[in-house]
Design an enzyme around this catalytic site. Structure first.
Site, PDB file in Angstrom:
ATOM      1  N   GLU A 205      30.736  46.204  33.400  1.00 11.85           N
ATOM      2  CA  GLU A 205      30.129  45.864  34.695  1.00 11.85           C
ATOM      3  C   GLU A 205      31.067  45.027  35.565  1.00 11.85           C
ATOM      4  O   GLU A 205      30.630  44.385  36.515  1.00 11.85           O
ATOM      5  CB  GLU A 205      28.791  45.136  34.514  1.00 11.85           C
ATOM      6  CG  GLU A 205      27.880  45.702  33.440  1.00 11.85           C
ATOM      7  CD  GLU A 205      27.434  47.130  33.698  1.00 11.85           C
ATOM      8  OE1 GLU A 205      27.770  47.687  34.756  1.00 11.85           O
ATOM      9  OE2 GLU A 205      26.750  47.706  32.832  1.00 11.85           O
ATOM     10  N   ASP A 344      33.243  55.417  38.306  1.00 10.13           N
ATOM     11  CA  ASP A 344      32.749  55.908  37.027  1.00 10.13           C
ATOM     12  C   ASP A 344      33.262  57.331  36.824  1.00 10.13           C
ATOM     13  O   ASP A 344      33.159  58.171  37.730  1.00 10.13           O
ATOM     14  CB  ASP A 344      31.221  55.918  37.000  1.00 10.13           C
ATOM     15  CG  ASP A 344      30.626  54.531  36.837  1.00 10.13           C
ATOM     16  OD1 ASP A 344      31.305  53.652  36.276  1.00 10.13           O
ATOM     17  OD2 ASP A 344      29.476  54.327  37.274  1.00 10.13           O
TER      18      ASP A 344
END
Length: 526
Positions: A205, A344
């Site tokens: 994260e 991502d």
């Protein structure tokens, strides 16, 4: 696109972060193994094929690829390999069904323009070819897992590997002992699988707490990723953190958001395949986006030639964006700048069907347009590093702080994690101390190992993220509490002196959660 090949100053780096939680044996659809197999088929298979093709063209240092240990574990797991093979075969069957449609059928999508018999037949024929290619790719290259393929790309110098801690915990909220263990073992896991111990990591994260750079230095980590706002938006150079030599690199939001952001980006273009519109009988996605506010029942059939033209437009646009950003940032700081676009991995193919094609073309087009492409390690080696900085507590989540993982909506999970970690560490310490009191070397304790596995799965950052975003929140809570229960159940039996029961319980949970076979509780820091 600027067709001039005149070089621009600086360096461009593409960073991809590959992560899914441990999904094997924990549900199938709509959340569970289906999530893994969709991402594998749509993103991981084509991405590695693209990188292999570029490597065959003798192109090097193309991307910095983050692979979390939990994804690597699933890409190598025999159960998962068998599962994705079945998924690919089922995809081919569904495509053949679409290709053979002769009349309108009763379903929710029967009246969609993209789901008429004519549209489905044309789409199904193309989808059959895609599925056949994927099956052939898997059968010839993947049957021994993902690690041999990744190792080949690393050995060839095509990619730089980023690692990370086991099971992707939100590190700032994790007990220091477990945080140290998870990171050290995560790097060791990459060494075992890939014969490379990563020097850089993608912190889960992009989460940071002051002082973590010291832990990174101790673990042998030389650089890590943060989000752009953590560096106050000044991402033109990597920055040593605190009094260490550990370098923080920041994502350039202006460039990254050109491709994908919460509200805009290339994948939303009208020509691209729509992610959300299904043919309800085959489960295939035969529509194009058509328009941002066009409902599924009005979306037009997918047109691959139209989509291919859009890819070329967006390749040209991105090359211009990168060139201009390098020029402007280099002028602003008075020296060649470093621009990082980070995403991502699952965006490319899973969320954005055309993403792998765009990626392959853009990695060819950038050097041709005078842009130097390199990795994060290249940036350090070539001096794209500025003055030391003190980073604030931060992440790449909403608000760029910790609220997604520590806010009121997930306060119960924060408390659960704290209690489970305390229980696990106390139980393991006692168990190992009792064994250490015996003569001879300290034997491996598979019960303690499984307690650690279940604890690490409990504290995965995915569960609070999914709850905070209300995305399969019930599944996320179920998973967190399931692994917490496993930890407590095994630890309770061990604490009560029922060693045989604890062993049977550990063996039972290991059948579902047997990832990280080299995990060894004896290496837990004191």
């Amino acid at each position: 696109m600027n067709t001039s090949a005149s070089p621009v100053p600086g360096l461009f780096t593409l960073v991809l972060h590959t992560h899914l939680p441990w999904l094997a044996h924990h549900g199938r659809w709509p959340v569970g193994e289906e999530w893994l197999y969709q991402s594998w088929a749509a993103a991981y298979l084509p991405l590695l094929q693209v990188l292999a093709a570029l490597a065959d063209e003798n192109r090097h240092r193309l991307i910095t690829l983050g692979m979390t240990p939990v994804v690597n574990a699933q890409l190598d797991d025999p159960y998962c390999l068998n599962g994705v093979h079945h998924w690919l075969a089922n995809w081919q069957l569904r495509a053949e069904e679409a290709a053979s449609v002769r009349y309108a059928r009763q379903s929710k999508s029967a009246d969609y323009p993209s789901c008429t018999p004519e549209a489905l037949r044309a789409f199904g024929i193309r989808e059959c070819a895609d599925a056949a290619r994927a099956l052939d790719n898997f059968a010839t290259r993947w049957r021994h897992g993902g690690s041999p393929l990744l190792r080949g790309l690393i050995d060839a110098g095509t990619v730089e590997l980023l690692g990370g801690p086991l099971a992707h915990p939100f590190q700032p909220l994790l007990a220091p002992r477990l945080r140290e263990f998870a990171l050290r073992e995560g790097l060791a896991d990459a060494q075992l699988r890939l014969a490379h111990r990563p020097k850089g990591i993608w912190a889960p994260e992009c989460a940071y707490a002051p002082g973590m750079e010291v832990d990174y230095a101790t673990a042998g980590v030389s650089h890590f990723m943060v989000d752009g706002p953590s560096l106050h938006g000044d991402t033109a150079l990597g920055r040593p953190v605190g009094k260490t030599d550990v370098v923080a690199f920041g994502r350039d939001l202006q460039v990254s958001y050109r491709v994908w952001s919460p509200k805009s980006g290339y994948p939303g273009h009208a020509a691209y395949r729509d992610f959300h519109t299904y043919d309800h009988l085959t489960g295939l996605k035969p529509a194009r986006v058509t328009g941002r506010n066009v409902p599924s029942e009005q979306k037009a059939p997918y047109d691959p030639e139209r989509a291919d033209r859009a890819v070329d437009v967006h390749v040209a646009d991105f090359v211009d964006v990168v060139r201009n950003r390098l020029l402007s940032e280099s002028e602003r700081i008075g020296r060649p700048a470093h621009v990082i676009a980070a995403f991502d991995t699952e965006l490319f193919g899973h969320w954005w069907y055309e993403g792998p094609t765009w990626l392959q073309r853009v990695l060819r087009a950038l050097p041709a347009a005078g842009v130097r492409v390199g990795t994060l390690s290249d940036a350090i080696a070539d001096g794209f590093v500025g003055d030391p900085v003190e980073l604030p507590p931060s992440s790449w989540g909403s608000g760029k702080d910790w609220q997604v993982w520590s806010g009121a909506k997930v306060a119960d999970l924060v408390q659960l994690n704290s209690e489970v970690v305390d229980t696990a560490l106390t139980t393991i310490d006692k168990a190992l101390a009792q064994t250490a009191s015996l003569d001879g070397p300290l034997p491996r304790d598979h019960v303690a190992d499984q307690i650690l596995r279940e604890t690490l799965l409990t504290v995965s950052s995915d569960w609070p993220f999914m709850v905070s975003k209300d995305s399969a929140a019930d599944y996320a809570r179920y998973r967190a509490h399931l692994h917490a229960h496993a930890t407590r159940e095994i630890a309770g039996a061990l604490a009560a002196g029922r060693r045989d029961t604890a062993r049977r319980l550990a063996e039972g949970w290991n059948r579902a959660d047997g990832l990280f076979g080299a995990l060894d509780a004896r290496r837990l820091p004191k």
